[in-house]
Design an enzyme around this catalytic site. Structure first.
Site, PDB file in Angstrom:
ATOM      1  N   ASP A  85       0.829  -1.218   0.000  1.00 20.45           N
ATOM      2  CA  ASP A  85       0.000   0.000   0.000  1.00 20.45           C
ATOM      3  C   ASP A  85       0.858   1.260   0.000  1.00 20.45           C
ATOM      4  O   ASP A  85       2.042   1.232   0.347  1.00 20.45           O
ATOM      5  CB  ASP A  85      -0.943   0.018   1.218  1.00 20.45           C
ATOM      6  CG  ASP A  85      -0.200   0.125   2.553  1.00 20.45           C
ATOM      7  OD1 ASP A  85       0.787  -0.616   2.742  1.00 20.45           O
ATOM      8  OD2 ASP A  85      -0.608   0.955   3.383  1.00 20.45           O
ATOM      9  N   GLU A 180       0.079  -1.181   5.663  1.00 20.97           N
ATOM     10  CA  GLU A 180       1.119  -0.767   6.615  1.00 20.97           C
ATOM     11  C   GLU A 180       0.968   0.705   6.973  1.00 20.97           C
ATOM     12  O   GLU A 180       1.152   1.110   8.122  1.00 20.97           O
ATOM     13  CB  GLU A 180       2.511  -1.023   6.018  1.00 20.97           C
ATOM     14  CG  GLU A 180       3.649  -0.915   7.021  1.00 20.97           C
ATOM     15  CD  GLU A 180       4.306   0.451   7.085  1.00 20.97           C
ATOM     16  OE1 GLU A 180       5.177   0.642   7.949  1.00 20.97           O
ATOM     17  OE2 GLU A 180       3.960   1.349   6.286  1.00 20.97           O
TER      18      GLU A 180
HETATM   19 ZN   LIG Z   1       6.763   2.012   4.237  1.00 19.36          ZN
END
Ligand SMILES: [Zn+2]
Length: 415
Positions: A85, A180
């Protein structure tokens, strides 16, 4: 070992960044955005093409894959991990990567928005990239090198291992995670299924850097219960929770213990959200320190400030709730010093200077370390992350690939 090897990391990277994988902090689904799977699916396909037969994506968008051992030795299983992401801070839609070949040291004006200028004065690391091929975005979006650089490097390393069976290594696991950037990268990870003993995230900055230390982190929620009456007849009775909250905020130190006034190894107390009505208010704080006992000290200090303020509001009350968020991964990594030592040696073998760094934040690696997968963070080459000025050197990416290969080789040699 790499003399005749045609690196593929930058070519993969240029393709991956064009897939929009922005995560969403307000979403309650896993993954937080379905579009992250668009890249995960591509990665599974490409891993299979490379010859990594068991590559698969699960329902949450995690990609798991195995490169089988090619040695008779018994080698611990190591994992290389990065996140698909990109950060919600800048748009990740319609990313147009630009390759600036043989960078000559000039400032770079991004063509999509002439106000977006990469200046050496702002980014001294650019000086080190003279002669490199540099990739930027076009000026209207972020680039997504955080962390598609890590993804591309692990993919290229997989390609190297499969095409160079003479390079001996134990079982290597690959893990690509979603979310994340919104703090949920490990929420649905299945470490049992992964089956690795030690890991390395590829999510760092300049070539040669290695991070084995993060903040320890708690959250504090302060709930203030005021005393409410009809405002026309409130004299001597009302205790307004909003005003109490304001007093608490203004009692916080400014010259120290704040993100605005701390750096390096200093921690802080940071209010991040206020919510309330006259009757009841809450303040959310984050507490950060490299030493876990330092968190407790800061929490005790905050509590004493709150108690002092509350003395002026005798009929009001409060609740003070501490929640553990994550811990400095060094507490775990110090128990397995060879994990970091082998990474240092691999960086040196790649011809780079090792640069040890501490992260003033958390990473998936800090969570993974405490979940049972000790996991320092290796450089991936990403620069000016979470912004439209993000940039990365092709040569740095290739050095990250070399470092991955050396790590696997060193684990085999030392087993
Ligand atoms: Zn990162």
């Amino acid at each position: 070992m790499f003399d005749n090897y045609q690196f593929t990391a930058s070519e993969r990277f240029m393709r991956y960044v064009q897939v929009d994988t922005q995560s969403d902090p307000l979403s309650n689904t896993y993954p937080t955005t379905e579009k992250q799977k668009d890249l995960s699916k591509v990665l599974v396909e490409e891993l299979k093409q490379i010859g990594v037969k068991d590559a698969q994506m699960d329902e949450y968008g995690y990609v798991y894959a195995t490169i089988p051992s090619n040695t008779d030795k018994k080698v611990p299983v190591i994992c290389f991990c990065s996140h698909v992401d990109t950060a919600p801070d800048a748009s990740g839609t319609g990313v147009k990567p630009i390759l600036h070949k043989n960078y000559e040291g000039q400032d770079i004006v991004l063509p999509g928005d002439k106000n977006q200028v990469l200046r050496k004065a702002d980014f001294p690391y650019m000086e080190k990239l003279i002669g490199h091929d540099v990739i930027t975005a076009s000026g209207t979006t972020l680039l997504g090198s955080d962390d598609k650089a890590g993804v591309a490097e692990i993919m290229d390393a997989a390609n190297f291992f499969i095409s160079h069976p003479e390079v001996k290594h134990g079982t290597i696991k690959i893990l690509f995670t979603p979310d994340e950037e919104v703090g949920k990268g490990t929420a649905k990870v299945d470490l049992k299924k992964l089956g690795a003993d030690f890991g390395y995230t590829l999510d760092g900055g300049e070539a040669g850097s290695l991070e084995d230390e993060t903040f320890s982190a708690d959250g504090v929620q302060l709930v203030i219960n005021g005393v409410i009456t009809h405002p026309g007849y409130a004299k001597g009775k009302m205790m307004n929770a909003l005003k109490i909250a304001a007093d608490v905020l203004s009692s916080l130190p400014r010259a120290e213990l704040s993100p605005e006034t701390t750096e390096a190894k200093q921690g802080f107390i940071h209010p991040v959200r206020v919510d309330g009505i006259a009757e009841k208010a809450t303040i959310d704080f984050i507490i950060r320190d490299f030493v876990t006992e330092g968190l407790k000290k800061k929490e005790d200090f905050l509590l004493s400030l709150v108690e002092m303020v509350m003395e002026n509001y005798p009929t009001a009350s409060f609740e003070f709730n501490v929640q553990e968020q994550y811990r400095n991964m060094k507490e775990i990594l110090d128990q397995y010093p060879h994990v970091v030592d082998y990474a240092k040696e691999a960086i040196s073998r790649s011809g780079l200077q090792v640069k040890m760094e501490s992260i003033r934040g958390g990473t998936d690696g800090s969570r993974l370390s405490f979940m049972g997968l000790p996991c320092p963070n290796l450089f991936a080459g990403e620069q000016a992350i979470h912004s439209k000025l993000e940039f990365i050197s092709v040569q740095d990416m290739n050095k990250a690939v070399e470092t991955i290969v050396h790590i696997a080789k060193i684990w085999e040699e030392k087993s």
